[in-house]
Design a protein around this motif. Structure first.
Motif, short mmCIF file in Angstrom:
data_model
loop_
_atom_site.label_atom_id
_atom_site.label_comp_id
_atom_site.label_asym_id
_atom_site.label_seq_id
_atom_site.Cartn_x
_atom_site.Cartn_y
_atom_site.Cartn_z
N ALA A 188 0.84 -1.20 0.00
CA ALA A 188 0.00 0.00 0.00
C ALA A 188 0.87 1.24 0.00
O ALA A 188 2.07 1.18 0.25
CB ALA A 188 -0.92 0.00 1.22
N MET A 189 0.25 2.37 -0.30
CA MET A 189 0.90 3.68 -0.23
C MET A 189 0.20 4.46 0.87
O MET A 189 -1.02 4.68 0.80
CB MET A 189 0.75 4.39 -1.58
CG MET A 189 1.39 5.76 -1.63
SD MET A 189 3.18 5.67 -1.70
CE MET A 189 3.57 7.36 -2.17
N TYR A 190 0.94 4.86 1.90
CA TYR A 190 0.34 5.54 3.05
C TYR A 190 0.41 7.07 2.87
O TYR A 190 1.41 7.60 2.37
CB TYR A 190 1.05 5.14 4.34
CG TYR A 190 0.78 3.70 4.71
CD1 TYR A 190 -0.36 3.36 5.43
CD2 TYR A 190 1.64 2.69 4.31
CE1 TYR A 190 -0.63 2.04 5.75
CE2 TYR A 190 1.38 1.37 4.63
CZ TYR A 190 0.24 1.05 5.34
OH TYR A 190 -0.04 -0.25 5.66
N VAL A 191 -0.66 7.72 3.30
CA VAL A 191 -0.75 9.18 3.21
C VAL A 191 -1.16 9.70 4.58
O VAL A 191 -2.14 9.21 5.16
CB VAL A 191 -1.79 9.62 2.16
CG1 VAL A 191 -1.77 11.13 2.00
CG2 VAL A 191 -1.54 8.93 0.82
N PHE A 192 -0.42 10.66 5.12
CA PHE A 192 -0.80 11.25 6.40
C PHE A 192 -0.29 12.68 6.50
O PHE A 192 0.57 13.11 5.72
CB PHE A 192 -0.29 10.40 7.58
CG PHE A 192 1.11 9.86 7.41
CD1 PHE A 192 2.22 10.63 7.73
CD2 PHE A 192 1.30 8.58 6.93
CE1 PHE A 192 3.50 10.12 7.58
CE2 PHE A 192 2.58 8.06 6.77
CZ PHE A 192 3.69 8.83 7.10
N MET A 205 10.27 3.08 8.50
CA MET A 205 9.32 2.70 7.45
C MET A 205 10.04 2.44 6.14
O MET A 205 9.74 1.47 5.42
CB MET A 205 8.27 3.80 7.27
CG MET A 205 7.26 3.90 8.41
SD MET A 205 6.12 5.30 8.22
CE MET A 205 5.17 4.76 6.79
N THR A 206 11.00 3.29 5.80
CA THR A 206 11.74 3.14 4.56
C THR A 206 12.58 1.86 4.58
O THR A 206 12.60 1.09 3.61
CB THR A 206 12.64 4.38 4.33
OG1 THR A 206 11.81 5.55 4.28
CG2 THR A 206 13.41 4.25 3.02
N PHE A 211 5.91 2.46 1.87
CA PHE A 211 5.92 3.71 1.11
C PHE A 211 4.94 4.71 1.69
O PHE A 211 3.85 4.32 2.14
CB PHE A 211 5.57 3.44 -0.36
CG PHE A 211 6.59 2.60 -1.08
CD1 PHE A 211 7.86 3.10 -1.32
CD2 PHE A 211 6.28 1.31 -1.51
CE1 PHE A 211 8.81 2.33 -1.99
CE2 PHE A 211 7.21 0.54 -2.17
CZ PHE A 211 8.49 1.04 -2.40
N PHE A 212 5.29 5.99 1.66
CA PHE A 212 4.41 7.00 2.23
C PHE A 212 4.59 8.35 1.56
O PHE A 212 5.61 8.62 0.91
CB PHE A 212 4.66 7.16 3.74
CG PHE A 212 5.99 7.80 4.08
CD1 PHE A 212 6.11 9.17 4.20
CD2 PHE A 212 7.13 7.01 4.27
CE1 PHE A 212 7.33 9.76 4.49
CE2 PHE A 212 8.36 7.60 4.56
CZ PHE A 212 8.46 8.97 4.67
N VAL A 213 3.58 9.20 1.73
CA VAL A 213 3.64 10.62 1.39
C VAL A 213 3.09 11.37 2.59
O VAL A 213 2.04 11.01 3.13
CB VAL A 213 2.80 10.97 0.15
CG1 VAL A 213 2.81 12.48 -0.08
CG2 VAL A 213 3.31 10.26 -1.08
N PHE A 275 10.54 7.44 -5.37
CA PHE A 275 11.30 8.19 -6.37
C PHE A 275 10.91 7.77 -7.79
O PHE A 275 11.41 8.33 -8.76
CB PHE A 275 12.80 7.96 -6.18
CG PHE A 275 13.35 8.63 -4.95
CD1 PHE A 275 13.84 9.93 -5.00
CD2 PHE A 275 13.33 7.97 -3.73
CE1 PHE A 275 14.34 10.55 -3.87
CE2 PHE A 275 13.84 8.58 -2.59
CZ PHE A 275 14.33 9.88 -2.65
N ASP A 276 10.00 6.78 -7.89
CA ASP A 276 9.65 6.25 -9.21
C ASP A 276 8.43 6.92 -9.82
O ASP A 276 8.11 6.67 -10.98
CB ASP A 276 9.38 4.74 -9.09
CG ASP A 276 8.29 4.42 -8.10
OD1 ASP A 276 8.24 5.06 -7.03
OD2 ASP A 276 7.46 3.53 -8.38
#
Length: 371
Positions: A188-192, A205-206, A211-213, A275-276
């Motif tokens: 998943a891609m996390y957003v917070f 996390m990395t 993955f996150f934003v 970065f992709d």
């Protein structure tokens, strides 16, 4: 004969609840020992009606049993507010938490079946204020009390949004403390938002492959490593590779920092370990965070979590989980009917056809008039 001819709209709506699994857990936790009338199953059904119709009190629930259809659905003709209060304080929140997770699993099956891409998982919290006089156990300021709903929301697309994981704490609990609890899926891609910024956790996390934003605080110290070139038509102002933090407290990993201007002319800084993706994609991913704000707004406007039916921590948790269960049941009927109708319209139809045969409600999904 169509099975929907035999059940009410309410019966159809609650049909995703696994009664057998519920009964097994009730038996395991000894919840219905010596219970003659208000079983856990009946309690859940009555409280779901209360959530749907936004009852403000246990007395309103008790009075609602003048409705013969409700009596039939519950299996008894009357119940006192005091009996409801006792049950509300006795039901173990784990039962409702597991029921919520079972419904989430059923929602996810639709996605796996349809081969959806990596979902966005948005993390945020909402504080529900309480009266300090009656809820001293939830004190978080000198004159205030409250609980906090920490939530992970799945955003598949604008039409498919649902809560996936919930943690309920007192309001004094800091958001950052729940980040590791809510981040557990590498697919998943996390957003917070900025409230979750923690450089040490960003590194962990990395390193662990998550993955996150996130949005970075304005006063964050950064050290630039590289600046990416941007196309002329890109709305992103800058795209850089950076370390975050001071010399004494700096990230070990390098991150990607983007700067954009919002519609009000404010500068926003986004940090990510992806970065992709194109810079516009990162910006759009973060802007999807609005979905959780709309979700909290929906809860506060269309189910009952502003007027609590009990004063104990157990009663509060039970009511919040019942609100989340209500939302999940709406999402499940929306998915089953493959409908693009809003949850608000679906809810309105259900309220009007609650005790009518299910086909009366279901016909609305394809635009046919009820008989």
């Amino acid at each position: 004969m169509d099975k929907n001819t035999l059940i009410s709209s309410f019966g159809k709506w609650v049909s995703p609840i696994n009664i057998q699994k519920l009964s097994e857990q009730v038996k395991e936790l000894k919840q219905d020992y010596y219970t003659k009338k208000l079983t856990t199953e009946a309690y859940i059904k009555l409280l779901l009606v209360a959530q749907l119709l936004e009852f403000k009190s246990l007395e309103e629930m008790s009075d609602a049993l003048v409705d013969e259809d409700l009596q039939k659905a519950l299996g008894f003709e009357s119940i006192s507010a005091s009996q409801l209060s006792r049950k509300n304080n006795q039901i173990h929140p784990l039962i409702l938490a597991n029921l919520f997770l079972d419904l989430v699993w059923k929602i996810q099956r639709y996605h796996y079946k349809n081969g959806k891409n990596m979902p966005l998982k948005i993390i945020d919290s909402s504080t529900l204020p309480l009266n300090l006089t009656h809820y001293k156990w939830a004190k978080f300021r000198k004159t205030k009390a409250g609980v906090k709903l920490h939530l992970r929301l799945v955003f598949m697309d604008k039409d498919t949004v649902y809560p996936e994981k919930a943690v309920i704490t007192t309001a004094k609990e800091h958001d950052r403390n729940q980040l590791e609890v809510l981040v557990d899926d590498q697919e998943a891609m996390y957003v917070f938002d900025r409230g979750y910024v923690d450089y040490e956790r960003f590194d962990r996390m990395t390193d662990d492959g998550y993955f996150f934003v996130s949005r970075l605080k304005k006063n964050a110290v950064i050290r630039e490593v590289y600046t990416f070139s941007l196309p002329d038509d890109c709305h992103v102002l800058s795209d850089k590779m950076v370390y975050i933090g001071t010399t004494q407290n700096r990230t070990e990993n390098v991150f990607r920092l983007l700067e954009v201007m919002d519609t009000k002319g404010n500068l926003l800084r986004f940090i990510t370990n992806r970065f992709d993706l194109k810079p516009e994609e990162i910006s759009d991913i973060y802007r999807s965070r609005w979905a959780i704000e709309l979700f909290f707004k929906w809860l506060k406007q269309h189910v009952e979590i502003k007027h609590f039916y009990g004063m104990s921590e157990t009663a509060i948790q039970n009511q919040i989980f019942l609100a989340l269960i209500t939302y999940c049941l709406h999402v499940l009927i929306q998915l089953e009917m493959k409908s693009k109708k809003s949850l608000l319209r679906i809810t309105r139809w259900l309220k009007r056809a609650l005790w009518k045969p299910a086909y009366v409600w279901l016909r609305k999904f394809d635009g046919r008039a009820s008989p």
